[in-house]
Scaffold this active site. Sequence first.
Site, short mmCIF file in Angstrom:
data_model
loop_
_atom_site.label_atom_id
_atom_site.label_comp_id
_atom_site.label_asym_id
_atom_site.label_seq_id
_atom_site.Cartn_x
_atom_site.Cartn_y
_atom_site.Cartn_z
N ASP A 1 52.46 39.25 32.08
CA ASP A 1 53.36 40.74 32.31
C ASP A 1 54.61 40.34 33.27
OD1 ASP A 1 51.94 42.03 30.52
OD2 ASP A 1 51.59 43.49 31.88
N ASP B 1 47.95 32.64 43.29
CA ASP B 1 48.66 33.37 44.58
C ASP B 1 50.08 32.60 44.56
OD1 ASP B 1 46.76 31.45 45.32
OD2 ASP B 1 46.95 32.07 47.40
N ASP C 1 46.34 37.85 32.10
CA ASP C 1 46.67 39.21 31.91
C ASP C 1 47.84 39.55 33.09
OD1 ASP C 1 46.68 41.97 31.20
OD2 ASP C 1 44.89 42.26 31.90
N TYR D 1 36.37 39.88 32.12
CA TYR D 1 36.41 41.06 31.15
C TYR D 1 35.21 41.14 30.36
CZ TYR D 1 41.34 41.59 32.57
OH TYR D 1 42.55 41.61 33.46
N LYS E 1 42.04 29.48 40.97
CA LYS E 1 41.97 29.95 42.19
C LYS E 1 40.80 28.96 42.53
CE LYS E 1 42.90 32.40 45.89
NZ LYS E 1 43.99 32.13 46.61
#
Length: 364
Positions: A255, A227, A251, A145, A195
């Site tokens: 959630d 994943d 992020d 970001y 990852k």
Amino acid sequence: MKKTFNLAVLPGDGIGPEVMREGYKILNILKKKCFINFNIHEYDIGGIAIDKFGSALPKSTLLGCERSNAILLGSVGGPKWKHFPDDEQPERGALLPLRKYFNLFANIRPSVLYSELKSLSPLRHTVIHSDINILCIRELTGGIYFGKSGRKYNKNNKKYAFDTEKYYESEIERIAHLAFRIANTRKKKIVSIDKANVLSSSKLWREVVDNVSKLYPHIEVSHLYIDNAVMQIIKNPSQFDIILCSNLFGDIISDECAAITGSIGMLASASLNEKNFGLYEPAGGSAPDIQGKNIANPIAQILSIALLLRYSMGLFELSDAIYESVKKTLKMGYRTFDIIDNQNDYITTSHMGDIISNTLIKEI
Ligand code: NAD
């Protein structure tokens, strides 16, 4: 005399001031019954600040926050300010600069599924047979970001866009240290998400987390690829205690964890810097659809005070007492509109605040 704790309270927009009123009930109990010397000043932020001062984060608010030991925020935003340029809108114009100004590099989000609210979880009963209490620790000021991004044309005039994930070793180290220190106060177990089979930044992430873990030999650390992690959270959420992740993965994962618990109105979050200065707030927004109806769930705001006690003040027992009061209130069958099931009627925001406050008075 006990040391004064300066607290900046920013109720903001929409349901922000409504749920903050219930937060004040808790702060007053802590002041009167536990003799916590809160020195509270209230400031405008978000849309209301645009209306009054022409800026979502006026200088007076920033100065007030600077003079404080922590910030307690409600929420900002709403349709009234949607036509403003992106950077001047309540969220982009107030929250991002606030996080940046105070260097709040760590976001901490507990997702607790109370046994009383299991019917609200989208997961099957067989999956949520044991308690779920996951603490998601997300790096907040680095990663994709904040990396270089943009749109360009290649030499054949084909348009492309790019984003860059960049992490300094030091950025990973400081969030990892924080996670290990917090793990010490919980189940001593961290799952770090990355990852590393594909991304260089993730390879460094894993390497640094492993190196930091050598200083905390009593904490169990394991790694999952993103994943696999999103699958494991759905299949068996109870196996997790602390989840440590980068800005982007955090992020998404925070959630996902939130969704398991049933309502956004129950979730609080803390954003911390290296000096334990923190911004404490509900995870949800200003909920304009229910604004002014006295039906918003004040629990997220109340639990953000529990996080404040724990992470900026080190008052663990009082923090736990607030959680316990919420749990007992739910056990007695009290529900706001968003967490209602077939057996209960719903109560108002202020009624919920009263019941939790009365329960807390007995608890401490
Ligand atoms: P939202 O979180 O405000 O609302 C989403 C849904 O959750 C709505 O149906 C709402 O009624 C419900 N909800 C949220 N909090 C609740 C509570 N305490 N009790 C009961 N129900 C609750 O998200 P949105 O609708 O996407 O955004 C509305 C505004 O809030 C937008 O302007 C957005 O920019 C802003 N926003 C602010 C923050 C923040 O201040 N940190 C975060 C997210 C969104």
